[in-house]
Structures are given as C-alpha cells and as structure tokens.
Design a protein around this motif. Sequence first.
Motif, PDB file in Angstrom:
ATOM      1  N   TYR A  68      10.516  -7.479   5.867  1.00  0.00           N
ATOM      2  CA  TYR A  68       9.885  -6.386   5.154  1.00  0.00           C
ATOM      3  C   TYR A  68       9.099  -6.090   7.201  1.00  0.00           C
ATOM      4  O   TYR A  68       8.553  -6.474   7.086  1.00  0.00           O
ATOM      5  N   ARG A 105      19.722  -3.983  -3.964  1.00  0.00           N
ATOM      6  CA  ARG A 105      18.654  -2.985  -4.521  1.00  0.00           C
ATOM      7  C   ARG A 105      18.665  -3.541  -6.852  1.00  0.00           C
ATOM      8  O   ARG A 105      19.599  -3.329  -6.609  1.00  0.00           O
ATOM      9  N   CYS A 363      -9.836  -1.502   2.290  1.00  0.00           N
ATOM     10  CA  CYS A 363      -9.671  -1.173   2.794  1.00  0.00           C
ATOM     11  C   CYS A 363     -10.109  -0.743   4.340  1.00  0.00           C
ATOM     12  O   CYS A 363     -11.097  -0.064   4.100  1.00  0.00           O
ATOM     13  N   TRP A 364      -9.234  -1.033   5.826  1.00  0.00           N
ATOM     14  CA  TRP A 364     -10.553  -0.653   7.074  1.00  0.00           C
ATOM     15  C   TRP A 364      -9.385  -0.235   7.507  1.00  0.00           C
ATOM     16  O   TRP A 364      -8.980  -0.017   7.031  1.00  0.00           O
TER      17      TRP A 364
HETATM   18  C1  LIG Z   1      -0.281   4.214   7.532  1.00  0.00           C
HETATM   19  C2  LIG Z   1      -0.484   3.017   6.574  1.00  0.00           C
HETATM   20  C3  LIG Z   1      -1.557   2.770   6.375  1.00  0.00           C
HETATM   21  C4  LIG Z   1      -1.493   1.245   6.215  1.00  0.00           C
HETATM   22  N1  LIG Z   1      -2.827   0.590   5.955  1.00  0.00           N
HETATM   23  C5  LIG Z   1      -2.923  -0.041   5.100  1.00  0.00           C
HETATM   24  C6  LIG Z   1      -4.403  -0.943   5.681  1.00  0.00           C
HETATM   25  O1  LIG Z   1      -4.653  -0.899   5.934  1.00  0.00           O
HETATM   26  N2  LIG Z   1      -4.600  -1.677   3.956  1.00  0.00           N
HETATM   27  C7  LIG Z   1      -3.815  -1.920   2.888  1.00  0.00           C
HETATM   28  O2  LIG Z   1      -4.585  -2.698   2.215  1.00  0.00           O
HETATM   29  N3  LIG Z   1      -3.442  -0.742   2.552  1.00  0.00           N
HETATM   30  C8  LIG Z   1      -3.010  -0.024   3.725  1.00  0.00           C
HETATM   31  N4  LIG Z   1      -1.734   0.537   3.182  1.00  0.00           N
HETATM   32  C9  LIG Z   1      -1.183   0.297   1.759  1.00  0.00           C
HETATM   33  C10 LIG Z   1       0.065  -0.289   2.204  1.00  0.00           C
HETATM   34  O3  LIG Z   1       0.859   0.014   2.871  1.00  0.00           O
HETATM   35  C11 LIG Z   1       0.470  -0.102   0.193  1.00  0.00           C
HETATM   36  O4  LIG Z   1      -0.066  -0.075  -0.399  1.00  0.00           O
HETATM   37  C12 LIG Z   1       1.391  -1.252  -0.070  1.00  0.00           C
HETATM   38  O5  LIG Z   1       2.049  -1.461   0.577  1.00  0.00           O
HETATM   39  C13 LIG Z   1       1.609  -1.443  -1.418  1.00  0.00           C
HETATM   40  O6  LIG Z   1       2.912  -2.367  -2.016  1.00  0.00           O
HETATM   41  P1  LIG Z   1       3.956  -2.263  -3.105  1.00  0.00           P
HETATM   42  O7  LIG Z   1       4.318  -3.880  -3.625  1.00  0.00           O
HETATM   43  O8  LIG Z   1       3.080  -1.567  -4.352  1.00  0.00           O
HETATM   44  O9  LIG Z   1       5.238  -1.776  -1.874  1.00  0.00           O
HETATM   45  P2  LIG Z   1       5.524  -1.905  -0.939  1.00  0.00           P
HETATM   46  O10 LIG Z   1       4.635  -2.617  -0.130  1.00  0.00           O
HETATM   47  O11 LIG Z   1       5.900  -0.303  -0.829  1.00  0.00           O
HETATM   48  O12 LIG Z   1       6.989  -2.623  -1.604  1.00  0.00           O
HETATM   49  C14 LIG Z   1       8.105  -1.986  -2.345  1.00  0.00           C
HETATM   50  C15 LIG Z   1       9.331  -3.205  -2.054  1.00  0.00           C
HETATM   51  O13 LIG Z   1      10.076  -1.950  -3.129  1.00  0.00           O
HETATM   52  C16 LIG Z   1      11.709  -2.127  -2.762  1.00  0.00           C
HETATM   53  N5  LIG Z   1      11.946  -1.885  -3.096  1.00  0.00           N
HETATM   54  C17 LIG Z   1      11.889  -0.019  -3.554  1.00  0.00           C
HETATM   55  N6  LIG Z   1      12.497   0.123  -4.603  1.00  0.00           N
HETATM   56  C18 LIG Z   1      13.736  -0.930  -5.284  1.00  0.00           C
HETATM   57  C19 LIG Z   1      14.515  -1.617  -5.654  1.00  0.00           C
HETATM   58  N7  LIG Z   1      15.089  -0.302  -6.734  1.00  0.00           N
HETATM   59  N8  LIG Z   1      14.569  -2.978  -5.676  1.00  0.00           N
HETATM   60  C20 LIG Z   1      14.803  -3.911  -5.411  1.00  0.00           C
HETATM   61  N9  LIG Z   1      13.647  -3.861  -4.465  1.00  0.00           N
HETATM   62  C21 LIG Z   1      13.094  -1.981  -4.103  1.00  0.00           C
HETATM   63  C22 LIG Z   1      11.082  -1.665  -1.200  1.00  0.00           C
HETATM   64  O14 LIG Z   1      12.230  -1.733  -0.304  1.00  0.00           O
HETATM   65  C23 LIG Z   1      10.066  -2.817  -0.270  1.00  0.00           C
HETATM   66  O15 LIG Z   1      10.225  -3.765  -0.047  1.00  0.00           O
HETATM   67  C24 LIG Z   1      -1.330   1.079   4.532  1.00  0.00           C
HETATM   68  C25 LIG Z   1       0.028   2.360   4.044  1.00  0.00           C
HETATM   69  C26 LIG Z   1       0.570   3.287   5.090  1.00  0.00           C
HETATM   70  C27 LIG Z   1       1.758   4.350   4.839  1.00  0.00           C
END
Ligand SMILES: Cc1cc2nc3c(=O)[nH]c(=O)nc-3n(C[C@H](O)[C@H](O)[C@H](O)COP(=O)(O)OP(=O)(O)OC[C@H]3O[C@@H](n4cnc5c(N)ncnc54)[C@H](O)[C@@H]3O)c2cc1C
Length: 434
Positions: A68, A105, A363-364
């Motif tokens: 990841y 997936r 959030c930084w």
């Molecule tokens: C440029 C940028 C900077 C950021 N900076 C910060 C920061 O400084 N601080 C902070 O707290 N947040 C930050 N974020 C936000 C943070 O990255 C997301 O909010 C966070 O990753 C959300 O977590 P999540 O588990 O919901 O999704 P994700 O971390 O995206 O994880 C989702 C996972 O699900 C998997 N997946 C999707 N569909 C399927 C499927 N059908 N079957 C199996 N697996 C699947 C994907 O492959 C992925 O690994 C930033 C985001 C961006 C774009």
Amino acid sequence: MAPILTRRQFGAGFAATASGLLSRPAIARGAAKVVVIGGGAGGATVAGTLKSTAPAIDVTLVEPHAAYTTCFFSNAYIGGLYDYASLTHGYGGLAATGISIVNDRAGAIDTAKKTVTLANKTVLEYDRLVVAPGIDFQWSAIEGYSPQAAEIMPHAWRGGDQLQVLRHRLEAMDDGGTVVIAAPKLPYRCPPGPYERACVIAHFLKTHKPKSKLVILDAKMTYAKQAAFQEAFERYYSDIIELNLTNDIDDFTVTRVDPATGEVATKAGLTIKAAVANIIPPQTAGAIALQSGLADLGWCPVDPASFVSAKAPNVYVLGDSAVANEMPKSAFSAHSQGLAVAAHIAAELEARPPTPGRYRNTCWSIVAPDDAIKIGADYAPGPLPGGKSGLVPSNAFVSKPGESAGERKATYNEAFAWYPTLTGQIFKPASRKS
Ligand SMILES: Cc1cc2nc3c(=O)[nH]c(=O)nc-3n(C[C@H](O)[C@H](O)[C@H](O)COP(=O)(O)OP(=O)(O)OC[C@H]3O[C@@H](n4cnc5c(N)ncnc54)[C@H](O)[C@@H]3O)c2cc1C
C-alpha cells in the motif's frame, strides 16, 4: 448475531446471547468470521486492531495490492521533501498477527447471504463485514478525462503510480511552463490536500524552475485552512501561485481537458495550456460500496456511534467512503474510526454491550520547509443542527496567520513524526496469542 465461543463454552454446549445470558445450546461452529474489504488507513486499522485485541476472531483482509502506497503524506514526496519508498507499506506485519491477507479485489457483496465474492470467484462468508474501499472518481464529470488521460494529466489522488507520474512530469517540464491544479467541490478526500499540493509544487518550482507558474482552478468559493494557506501563498510563492476561486461571476470548475494539447478549460470559459496538469476529479465512495447498495448520492450513510451501515445489517463502512458529516476524509479520521469499529465488532461478537465511538482528526499541511499548519477536532455522536443525528465536533483548532516561525516549525516536526507513527500502528500492530 454469532457470538464467539470460548473453548469452555463450546465444551458446555452453551453460547452467550447479546444480553449476556447463557440460554441456548451453541451451534457447533468455528470462530466468528470478519472480512475486511480494503487494506488502507481504515480497513488495515480494523483488521490489525481486531486481531490484536480479540485474537480468536478469524480476520480476512481483502486487498488487491501486495503493498500500500499512502496518499497521505504524499505531498511531501511530490515536493521533494520525502522519498517514495517511505510511503510504501507491505502487509507482512498484519499477516504476522494471524490475519489472512487475500490479494484480490472484492467483486460483489451479498448482504442477505453474508458473502463476498472475489474477482477470482472465491466466495468468503462473514459474520461481520467491514467495507473500507476509499474513493473512486466521477470520470465523466470532466470531458476528456479518463484513466488513460490520467496517465498524462495525473490526479495523483490515490496512492501508488499516479504519485510518481505527477512527480516525474514536474521534473521533466521546461522552466517557464504552467502547472495547473484542478480542485473539486466538497466532499472529497483530504480537503486541504490541493492547497498543500500547490505549496509543495510551488516550492519545487521556486527552487528548480523559477520562471514557472502554478494556477489553481477551484470549483469552490472557500476551502480548508484558507487564511493560513493564503498567508503562505503570499509569503513564499506570490510570483508563482495564482488562485482562482469560484465566485458569483466566474465558475472555475474544470469541465474539459485535452491530454493531447495540455488544454484545461473551465465552466467560465477560461482555457489554459498546461505543461503539467494535476486534475483532481469529483469523487464518490469506492465502487464496491456503490455497487453493493451501501451508498446514497455517492457516499455511504452510517450510524455515527459505530459506523454500522445504515443500508445493510452486519456491515460497517468507514474511512473516505462513509458519510461522517464534518469529520474530514483523512487517514487520521479513517484510523480513528477503525479503532472504534474494531472495538464495536469485538464487543458484539463477544456479546458485550458496545461503547459508542469517540473520534479525532488532525490534518497537517506542509506549506514550506520547516513551516506547516494544522486543523483538527474531536467528534462524538450527537444531534446536528436540523435535528438529525451525526458526528458533532468539539475542541476544534486551526492554525492562524501570524504564528511564529517556532510554532510553525514545531507543527512541521509534528507532521513528520505523525506519519511513521501512524503507519507503524496501522501496518505493524502488536500481535497476541489467542
Ligand atoms: C494528496 C493527499 C494528501 C493527503 N494527506 C493526508 C494527511 O496529511 N493526513 C491525513 O490524515 N490524510 C491525508 N490524506 C487522505 C488519506 O489518504 C485518505 O483519507 C485515507 O487514505 C482514507 O483511508 P481509506 O481506508 O478510506 O481509503 P484508502 O486508504 O484509499 O484505502 C482503500 C483501500 O481499499 C482498496 N480497495 C478498493 N476497492 C477494493 C475492492 N473492491 N476490493 C478490495 N480492496 C479494495 C484499495 O486498493 C485501497 O488500498 C491525503 C490524501 C491525498 C490525496
């Protein structure tokens, strides 16, 4: 509900009910099964926390990628302040705790049969399902934009290759070119992210390609940490950054792109020829959540006390896919929600009364080397204005213009300490024997 049975209860042939009474003969069955879809900030937190706090539960984490690469903290890499390898995390630490990692997936969820069918057609049964697939993009919102177009005009809004595409395009552009960032309307992942990205790209341009410009085309009128960002734009990048916020007269929403010519066009009729275009499209919950009927209007409603889906029993949705009111879509939020979801699942499966979740976000944002700003709050379930229940913020804070260099440096150091701490907690949880 399928309580977890201790070995003693199995032997006695009785199971605890939700009320805690020993009442009926146990159905002889194995450990309760929890399937987690998505090995990102939210899903990996649930899997790791659940396995280390309730080792008897059979936890399966479904994630298509072998490793990841975080989107969070990726702006530090884009700006040349952090290396790409440090953003990438394998699943070995989670596997070592006894979690089954399935690199595939999830293709379909049947909430009536309580099964998940993987892309390779394997069917997984669950007692509780956790859906944490992050975001997907509304590709059709921008004419000419597509996954293919993103190879030339990267969004870099999901971790992985897209981050490198953007960084390499910045490195390859001629001095004197224009970089365009297209920022969408809320809700989207990481509300301050486009403005932090503008700062780190402008820092790169200032130090490597000083004749270049950066234009932000924004679909919004206001944005997160606005006053502190505005100060940073003026203090460090006044010759580089041009911010175009949508206003009463002009709508700067990007509506069309042409990867062949580099053109980026807005609803107001402005067209810019970009040397590098960072197009961040409008977003939705991850596709699997939409396809499985877990969403309304693109995002997944949940009970704010537990992140149990409002649309299906025995299913939790957390992280960016969930509707969490004012709680921003961030990794910090997803992790905080993940801790609460793991505690709720363990309590339910062990027939203990669950405690309502309490959450936190910070959030930084890096605005220049040794200068960062932050925003955050605590959140708890409660009534929202208008009478609905949701997540109510308290103890909110935000960096202000005019803070001392020392305070900003301390905030910068906090950000660089937070990232390895959080990713260590998520991907290398403590393991416990059952
Ligand atoms: C440029 C940028 C900077 C950021 N900076 C910060 C920061 O400084 N601080 C902070 O707290 N947040 C930050 N974020 C936000 C943070 O990255 C997301 O909010 C966070 O990753 C959300 O977590 P999540 O588990 O919901 O999704 P994700 O971390 O995206 O994880 C989702 C996972 O699900 C998997 N997946 C999707 N569909 C399927 C499927 N059908 N079957 C199996 N697996 C699947 C994907 O492959 C992925 O690994 C930033 C985001 C961006 C774009």
